[in-house]
Design a protein around this motif. Structure first.
Motif, PDB file in Angstrom:
ATOM      1  N   THR A 309       0.828  -1.202   0.000  1.00  0.00           N
ATOM      2  CA  THR A 309       0.000   0.000   0.000  1.00  0.00           C
ATOM      3  C   THR A 309       0.867   1.258   0.000  1.00  0.00           C
ATOM      4  O   THR A 309       0.587   2.217  -0.735  1.00  0.00           O
ATOM      5  CB  THR A 309      -0.933   0.003   1.225  1.00  0.00           C
ATOM      6  OG1 THR A 309      -1.809  -1.129   1.135  1.00  0.00           O
ATOM      7  CG2 THR A 309      -1.771   1.267   1.282  1.00  0.00           C
ATOM      8  N   LEU A 310       1.917   1.262   0.812  1.00  0.00           N
ATOM      9  CA  LEU A 310       2.814   2.424   0.838  1.00  0.00           C
ATOM     10  C   LEU A 310       3.490   2.620  -0.514  1.00  0.00           C
ATOM     11  O   LEU A 310       3.625   3.756  -0.988  1.00  0.00           O
ATOM     12  CB  LEU A 310       3.867   2.248   1.927  1.00  0.00           C
ATOM     13  CG  LEU A 310       3.456   2.636   3.343  1.00  0.00           C
ATOM     14  CD1 LEU A 310       4.572   2.326   4.328  1.00  0.00           C
ATOM     15  CD2 LEU A 310       3.104   4.128   3.403  1.00  0.00           C
ATOM     16  N   ALA A 311       3.927   1.533  -1.129  1.00  0.00           N
ATOM     17  CA  ALA A 311       4.569   1.646  -2.437  1.00  0.00           C
ATOM     18  C   ALA A 311       3.594   2.216  -3.470  1.00  0.00           C
ATOM     19  O   ALA A 311       3.972   3.068  -4.295  1.00  0.00           O
ATOM     20  CB  ALA A 311       5.084   0.277  -2.887  1.00  0.00           C
ATOM     21  N   GLN A 312       2.338   1.781  -3.416  1.00  0.00           N
ATOM     22  CA  GLN A 312       1.339   2.290  -4.359  1.00  0.00           C
ATOM     23  C   GLN A 312       1.049   3.769  -4.104  1.00  0.00           C
ATOM     24  O   GLN A 312       0.803   4.530  -5.048  1.00  0.00           O
ATOM     25  CB  GLN A 312       0.049   1.469  -4.240  1.00  0.00           C
ATOM     26  CG  GLN A 312       0.176   0.041  -4.750  1.00  0.00           C
ATOM     27  CD  GLN A 312      -1.059  -0.783  -4.462  1.00  0.00           C
ATOM     28  OE1 GLN A 312      -1.740  -0.586  -3.450  1.00  0.00           O
ATOM     29  NE2 GLN A 312      -1.374  -1.722  -5.344  1.00  0.00           N
ATOM     30  N   PHE A 313       1.075   4.180  -2.851  1.00  0.00           N
ATOM     31  CA  PHE A 313       0.854   5.592  -2.541  1.00  0.00           C
ATOM     32  C   PHE A 313       2.026   6.436  -3.035  1.00  0.00           C
ATOM     33  O   PHE A 313       1.846   7.533  -3.581  1.00  0.00           O
ATOM     34  CB  PHE A 313       0.664   5.767  -1.043  1.00  0.00           C
ATOM     35  CG  PHE A 313       0.278   7.154  -0.611  1.00  0.00           C
ATOM     36  CD1 PHE A 313      -0.800   7.806  -1.175  1.00  0.00           C
ATOM     37  CD2 PHE A 313       1.002   7.816   0.375  1.00  0.00           C
ATOM     38  CE1 PHE A 313      -1.165   9.093  -0.791  1.00  0.00           C
ATOM     39  CE2 PHE A 313       0.652   9.094   0.780  1.00  0.00           C
ATOM     40  CZ  PHE A 313      -0.432   9.732   0.201  1.00  0.00           C
TER      41      PHE A 313
END
Length: 471
Positions: A309-313
């Motif tokens: 999720t952090l990478a996608q953000f």
């Protein structure tokens, strides 16, 4: 109210032990410091030209091996402030299996991974091996990494404690220990484990304690484990950051989710903070049903989920990150210019750390706190405690003032995960019905209550069933 620059326990000011040796003058540039050529080349390659204030203040003393007590606003460059001296003073040594030479303690998995990623290029330049030890990941792989040998370990206290109990890690040779975000480790109940770790590292080693806030909660660590520390305090309060704007938006209760949805649908990324895991998941589902590319981050998610999720953000695949306070520290996202407190924090320190996700490293950004009219007094007290004087504005969904402050716009309404679209009121100022409900066209500003509307629908359904049964 105390000024943020005072010794300032009210604003999380540092404990100030008396040092017998004066601090060294601040560094003007990296080249003038005793840094290895490989580190200087890596700094240049990564575009790090001049030290940030916290780095300039602490690097000369830290490189000499002195204990350091440092406070710098989150996003001020603390990782290199402690990381470069730690790596430089460890260079040239080779660790035995399970016996690292340097240890960095952090409170969260996300911060551990971020610290590791930030220091990895410099460690590689010095041929140092790093191991990251955090919960939520395979303990077997971490045991294997320590068995192979790692000069530097980045760890959360809980998982490190588990590995020590398994005899997979021994700390007797650790000569440099860093505690990053030490106040949060105390707040999260890690103090007994931190004390246990510090009792096991080499007693004559160097200790560096860094945080955005340093108050009485970490005094016992400072007094017990730091020897003749030099104290540096830089950027003491979010309220002093000139590139950060603070807004309180007073929102009519029924209109709250409509306002949140329009803010989340803005062009550009936004980080939204809520208090509970349930409310994070609930809002994320609603936003995605409204066509907003939203993702949830909280401690109930597995570590692979949190990492993804952090990478996608960060890459823009997700534009609205909905999170609990697990994202309030250590999260660095380039160009993030808006943080929204959907649920206002009650602790001034939480506000400071949430706000620190934007306006980092000299960039500009805004922090918006949504407040129902009845909660303005409590929020004002909290922000005064954080040294913040916000601009207060009453807003409604669909209004130009909301868009001016936050970039809010109407969402597409096209669900991202299938299912029916979330209906939008024809009148942009009409109250929002809340999650999982639809607009009742018969109800206006002075119409029936939501419960009355639901009761009426239930009665109509029963009547229809009775008509069908009677033919």
């Amino acid at each position: 109210m105390k000024h943020p620059d005072d010794s300032g326990i009210a604003h999380g000011g540092p404990a100030r032990p008396e040092a017998t040796i004066p601090a060294l003058p601040p560094a003007v540039c990296f080249a003038g410091l005793e840094l290895p050529a490989g580190v200087l080349r890596t700094l240049s390659r990564l575009g790090v030209r001049e030290p940030f204030p916290i780095q300039a203040a602490t690097l000369p003393d830290a490189l000499k091996g002195r204990d350091v007590l440092g406070r710098g606003r989150t996003g001020s460059g603390k990782t290199l402030a402690f990381g470069l001296p730690l790596l430089t003073r460890t260079a040239g040594r080779r660790a035995e299996p399970k016996q690292p030479f340097a240890l960095i303690l952090v409170p969260t998995r996300e911060l551990a991974q971020q610290v590791t990623e930030a220091l990895a290029p410099y460690a590689e330049a010095l041929q140092l091996r790093m191991a990251t030890v955090v919960g939520g990941m395979s303990i077997g792989r971490q045991v294997a990494a320590l068995r192979q040998g790692a000069e530097v370990v980045v760890a959360t206290p809980g998982r490190l404690h588990d590995l020590i109990e398994r005899n997979a890690c021994r700390l007797g040779r650790v000569r440099i220990t860093v505690m990053d975000e030490a106040d949060q480790m105390c707040d999260l109940g890690f103090l007994p484990q931190v004390v246990d770790v510090l009792d096991q590292v080499h007693p004559d080693g160097q200790r560096m304690l860094f945080s955005a806030t340093l108050d009485r909660e970490v005094d016992q660590l400072v007094r017990r484990y730091l020897h003749d520390p030099v104290v540096h305090s830089v950027d003491p309060s979010a309220g002093t950051v000139t590139t950060m704007e603070h807004h309180v938006l007073v929102v009519h209760g029924p209109d709250r989710y409509a306002v949140i949805t329009e803010i989340a649908a803005r062009d550009g990324r936004v980080l939204l903070f809520l208090d509970t895991k349930h409310s994070v998941d609930q809002l994320t589902r609603h936003l995605r049903a409204s066509g907003v590319h939203a993702g949830a981050l909280h401690s109930g998610k597995s570590q692979p989920q949190r990492t993804r999720t952090l990478a996608q953000f960060k890459n823009g695949e997700i534009t609205a990150l909905v999170a609990t306070n697990v994202a309030a520290r250590g999260l660095h996202v380039e160009g993030l210019d808006l943080v929204v407190n959907v649920d206002p924090p009650t602790d001034p320190k939480d506000y400071v750390h949430r706000a620190g996700r934007t306006a980092r490293a000299g960039e500009s950004g805004s922090v918006v706190t949504l407040v129902p009219a009845g909660q303005r007094r409590e929020t004002s007290r909290m922000m005064a405690g954080a040294g913040i004087e916000p601009t207060v504005t009453k807003v409604r969904s669909g209004e130009a003032e909301l868009s001016r402050i936050t970039g809010a716009k109407a969402p597409s309404g096209t669900p991202l995960d299938g299912g029916p679209a979330v209906p939008r009121p024809k009148n942009s100022n009409a109250p929002f019905r809340g999650l999982g409900t639809s607009k009742d066209p018969s109800r206006g500003a002075g119409g029936k209550s939501r419960k009355a509307g639901e009761a009426r629908k239930l009665a109509e359904a029963r009547k229809a069933a009775l008509v069908r049964r009677n033919g």
